[in-house]
Design a protein around this motif. Structure first.
Motif, PDB file in Angstrom:
ATOM      1  N   VAL A 219       0.444   9.134   7.387  1.00 41.57           N
ATOM      2  CA  VAL A 219       1.688   8.515   7.828  1.00 41.57           C
ATOM      3  C   VAL A 219       2.805   8.876   6.854  1.00 41.57           C
ATOM      4  O   VAL A 219       2.684   8.661   5.646  1.00 41.57           O
ATOM      5  CB  VAL A 219       1.549   6.985   7.932  1.00 41.57           C
ATOM      6  CG1 VAL A 219       2.861   6.367   8.402  1.00 41.57           C
ATOM      7  CG2 VAL A 219       0.425   6.600   8.895  1.00 41.57           C
TER       8      VAL A 219
ATOM      9  N   PHE B  67       1.834  11.128  11.439  1.00 42.32           N
ATOM     10  CA  PHE B  67       2.496  10.027  12.137  1.00 42.32           C
ATOM     11  C   PHE B  67       3.711   9.580  11.327  1.00 42.32           C
ATOM     12  O   PHE B  67       3.586   9.249  10.140  1.00 42.32           O
ATOM     13  CB  PHE B  67       1.502   8.869  12.274  1.00 42.32           C
ATOM     14  CG  PHE B  67       1.896   7.758  13.204  1.00 42.32           C
ATOM     15  CD1 PHE B  67       1.297   7.630  14.448  1.00 42.32           C
ATOM     16  CD2 PHE B  67       2.840   6.812  12.827  1.00 42.32           C
ATOM     17  CE1 PHE B  67       1.642   6.601  15.304  1.00 42.32           C
ATOM     18  CE2 PHE B  67       3.191   5.778  13.670  1.00 42.32           C
ATOM     19  CZ  PHE B  67       2.584   5.667  14.919  1.00 42.32           C
TER      20      PHE B  67
ATOM     21  N   SER C  67       6.677   6.864  10.617  1.00 43.51           N
ATOM     22  CA  SER C  67       6.992   5.453  10.845  1.00 43.51           C
ATOM     23  C   SER C  67       7.933   4.966   9.747  1.00 43.51           C
ATOM     24  O   SER C  67       7.910   5.478   8.627  1.00 43.51           O
ATOM     25  CB  SER C  67       5.716   4.608  10.838  1.00 43.51           C
ATOM     26  OG  SER C  67       6.004   3.237  11.027  1.00 43.51           O
TER      27      SER C  67
ATOM     28  N   ALA D 159       2.198   1.659   9.029  1.00 42.32           N
ATOM     29  CA  ALA D 159       1.688   2.721   8.160  1.00 42.32           C
ATOM     30  C   ALA D 159       0.382   2.312   7.489  1.00 42.32           C
ATOM     31  O   ALA D 159      -0.586   3.088   7.449  1.00 42.32           O
ATOM     32  CB  ALA D 159       2.731   3.072   7.100  1.00 42.32           C
TER      33      ALA D 159
ATOM     34  N   GLY E 185      -2.784   4.583   8.532  1.00 46.44           N
ATOM     35  CA  GLY E 185      -2.912   5.753   7.675  1.00 46.44           C
ATOM     36  C   GLY E 185      -4.125   5.790   6.767  1.00 46.44           C
ATOM     37  O   GLY E 185      -4.390   4.838   6.041  1.00 46.44           O
TER      38      GLY E 185
END
Length: 393
Positions: free
Chosen positions: A57, A223, A225, A231, A235
Motif C-alpha cells: 500500500v 494499492f 490509499s 492501509a 498491506g
C-alpha cells in the motif's frame, strides 16, 4: 524475484528537467523546486521492492506522490531518472526505458489497473465491460465469456452480467472493475484508491472481499490509499510518502510501533492497534521466561507450570501441583472450542483476539510458532503495552 522494483526513481513534470534533477540531488523540497524551476516534483529518489504475491500500500496525504509512482509501473507516468523493473514472462523489464512493443505487451499481459472512478463504458453490459481487456487481446467471444463469467461469479455479479453500469450501485460497479482486472489474469494489479468513492460500509465489505480473493489468487497488488486504517488492514508492506519521497516503509506493526518521523507519527497516533498488532509485537519472548526442571513458569510464585518437550512445544500444565488442561485456539480467529486452564495460540494472534481469549482465563496466553514451538507469552501487561502503542522491551 521481486514483482516490482523501483530503483532511485525521479519523476518531474516539466520539459526542462535538468535543473530540477540537480535540485533533487541537493535534497531540495518540492516547493523549492517549483519556485525555482516551475517544475512539479512527482517523485524523488524512490526505491522500493514489492514482493511477488504481496499487497503493498502506497499512502500519504493528497499530493504526496503515491499515485504518481503507481502509474510509473505501467508507464502512464514517464520516469525522468531511475529504473522501474517489472517481472514479465520470467524476466525483469525496465518499463521506464523499454520499447513501445514491450511496454504494450506488459500492459496487456502482466499489469492491470483498477481505477477509482470505475472507468466503465456506459453502452456496454457488465459482461462486456469485464471482458474489455480480453477483447483487446483478440480472445474469441466464447472463450472470453467463459473467463468473464468465472470472474463475475468470483465477485458475486453473475446475476448482473447483462445489466448496464447505470443499473448498478457504486459498490457493484467497483466489483465490475475488479472482475475486469482479474479477467486479464495479470500478475500485477494496480489499484488507485479504488474504494475511496464508496460509503464506509460498502468500502469495508470490499476490503474484506479483496483480502478473501487474494488468499485464492495470490496476485501482486499495489494499492494507493490515503486512509491509514485501510492501509494497515490490507498491506503486507506499507510505504508512506511525503513530498514525492518515501519517508517510511515496513509492516503495519513497524509503522505503528516505530514511526520514522513526526509526519508518520501524526498518521498513526489515533490508530486503533487491535487489528494491527500481533503476538510478535507485544509478547514477552520465550527466552526471557523463567524455567525450572523442564517447565516454563507462568507466574512469579511458580504455581502455574507448563512442561515443554525437547523441541520446546507445550505438552502439559500443572496448577498448584494438580494436573490442568491446555487448550488450542483456532488459527484464524483465535476462538476456543472448549474451556481450559492455559490457552495456546498462534504467535500471529491479533491483539483483539488476545483480549477475547484473556477474558476466558486468569493465566497468560502461550504463543507458539507454526511448528508449535513456544515463541512467547501474552498477559495483561503485554496487552496494555500494545494498546499504548509501545514495543515489547
Amino acid at each position: 524475484m521481486a514483482a516490482v522494483e523501483f530503483r532511485n526513481v525521479d519523476i518531474v513534470f516539466s520539459k526542462e528537467q535538468k535543473t530540477a534533477l540537480k535540485m533533487i540531488d541537493e535534497g531540495k523540497s518540492r516547493s523549492e523546486i517549483l519556485k525555482t524551476t516551475g517544475a512539479v516534483l512527482g517523485a524523488a529518489g524512490v526505491s522500493l521492492t514489492i514482493e511477488r504475491g504481496s499487497i503493498c500500500v502506497l499512502m500519504g496525504l493528497s499530493g504526496s506522490g503515491k499515485s504518481t509512482i503507481l502509474r510509473a509501473i505501467n508507464r502512464l507516468n514517464e520516469v525522468a531518472r531511475g529504473e522501474v523493473l517489472v517481472e514479465h514472462k520470467g524476466q525483469h523489464i525496465d518499463v521506464a526505458s523499454c520499447n513501445e512493443k514491450t511496454l504494450r505487451d506488459v500492459r496487456i499481459n502482466t499489469v492491470s489497473m483498477v481505477f477509482q472512478q470505475f472507468g466503465l463504458l456506459p453502452w456496454r453490459t457488465v459482461r462486456e465491460n469485464a471482458g474489455f481487456g480480453l477483447e483487446m487481446r483478440g480472445i474469441p467471444v466464447d472463450e472470453r465469456n467463459r473467463i468473464v463469467d468465472e470472474k463475475l461469479a468470483m465477485v458475486g455479479l453473475t446475476a448482473w452480467a447483462d445489466k448496464y453500469a447505470h443499473e448498478l450501485s457504486g459498490g457493484m460497479q467497483q466489483r465490475v472493475g475488479l472482475a475486469r482486472a482479474f479477467a486479464t489474469d495479470a500478475d500485477i494489479l494496480l489499484m488507485d484508491e479504488p474504494f475511496s468513492a464508496l460509503d464506509p460500509l460498502i468500502r469495508d465489505k470490499l476490503q474484506d472481499e479483496l483480502l478473501d480473493l487474494q488468499k485464492r489468487i495470490q496476485k501482486t497488488i499495489v494499492f494507493v490509499s490515503h486512509d491509514l486504517d485501510e492501509a494497515l488492514k490490507l498491506g503486507n508492506k506499507i510505504a508512506i510518502m511525503e513530498g514525492g519521497r518515501i519517508v517510511q516503509e515496513g509492516t503495519a506493526e513497524d509503522i505503528l510501533l516505530s514511526p520514522a518521523n513526526d509526519y508518520v507519527a501524526e498518521f498513526v497516533k489515533h490508530m486503533n492497534p487491535l487489528n494491527v498488532l500481533r503476538g510478535t509485537a507485544v509478547m514477552r519472548p520465550a527466552e526471557t521466561l523463567k524455567r525450572e526442571d523442564g517447565c516454563v513458569l507462568l507466574d512469579s510464585e511458580g504455581a502455574v507450570k507448563v512442561a515443554v518437550d525437547p523441541e520446546d512445544r507445550p505438552i502439559s500444565v500443572t496448577l498448584n501441583g494438580r494436573e490442568g488442561t491446555l487448550g488450542i485456539a483456532e488459527q484464524e480467529d483465535g476462538k476456543l472450542k472448549e474451556d481450559c486452564d492455559v490457552i495456546v495460540a498462534s504467535v500471529d494472534l491479533t491483539l483483539k483476539a488476545a483480549i477475547e481469549l484473556k477474558r476466558q482465563t486468569d493465566n497468560p496466553i502461550l504463543l507458539v510458532d507454526n511448528l508449535g514451538r513456544l515463541a512467547g507469552l501474552c498477559d495483561d501487561d503485554e496487552i496494555y503495552r500494545g494498546l499504548l502503542h509501545r514495543a515489547s522491551a
